[in-house]
Design an enzyme around this catalytic site. Structure first.
Site, PDB file in Angstrom:
ATOM      1  CE1 TYR A   1     -14.529  -6.306   1.998  1.00  0.00           C
ATOM      2  CE2 TYR A   1     -16.366  -4.870   2.137  1.00  0.00           C
ATOM      3  CZ  TYR A   1     -15.479  -5.439   2.891  1.00  0.00           C
ATOM      4  OH  TYR A   1     -15.235  -5.724   4.158  1.00  0.00           O
TER       5      TYR A   1
ATOM      6  CB  SER B   1     -17.895  -6.418   5.627  1.00  0.00           C
ATOM      7  OG  SER B   1     -18.131  -5.242   5.407  1.00  0.00           O
TER       8      SER B   1
ATOM      9  CE  LYS C   1     -15.623  -9.580   3.254  1.00  0.00           C
ATOM     10  NZ  LYS C   1     -14.866 -10.735   4.061  1.00  0.00           N
TER      11      LYS C   1
END
Length: 176
Positions: A75, A61, A79
């Protein structure tokens, strides 16, 4: 197993405020974005080694390379961890003909993007949240999913055999 694409991501639970988020929410979000990639990868490695090679592509991402306004801690941490997993694993398995890379899309028009929730987290209107996303890349637009597939096809095909351990942004120039 010739090709593995680890394409999972998101956030688990409702409270992602770092001051009040539970350990469980953080751990479950981290597992979704990092540990699941390890689980599938570990299942594919032995067959890949036995056949003399394979391709692994992790989908990161823009949050894998930088923090994002209103982003979720678990998150982003997951990542970022996926980048480390990609690089270290690429080093460990290269002698077996296995390549490992990470493709990091920027803002992409998928069902994963909940503009209303993003706007709430940022304390802005929906239009302002979308405007912030559009302004975050040099092309000033949201990408379409089909724009990501070309890079993945390169990495998993014969022409991608010399590419390993790389973190590649397919993001319209996100954060440059």
């Amino acid at each position: 197993v010739d090709v593995l694409v680890n394409n999972v991501g998101g956030a688990v639970g409702a409270d992602h405020d770092p001051f009040t988020m539970s350990d469980d929410t953080f751990e479950r979000t981290l597992a979704m974005n990092l540990t699941t990639a390890w689980w599938t990868t570990s299942a594919a490695l032995v067959p890949m080694r036995e056949q003399g090679g394979g391709r692994i592509v992790n989908i990161g991402s823009g949050a894998a390379k930088a923090s994002t306004p209103g982003g979720r801690l678990g998150y982003t941490s997951g990542k970022h961890g996926l980048v480390g997993l990609t690089r270290q694993l690429a080093e460990a398995v290269a002698a077996h003909g296995i390549t490992v890379n990470c493709v990091c899309p920027g803002w992409t028009n998928t069902s994963m993007i909940d503009w209303e929730a993003i706007a709430r987290r940022q304390g802005v209107t929906l239009e302002e949240a979308q405007s912030v996303a559009v302004a975050a890349n040099a092309q000033h637009r949201i990408l379409e999913p089909e724009e990501i597939t070309g890079m993945i096809s390169l990495l998993v095909g014969d022409d991608g055999g010399g590419i390993t351990g790389q973190v590649i942004g397919v993001d319209g120039g996100y954060g440059i």
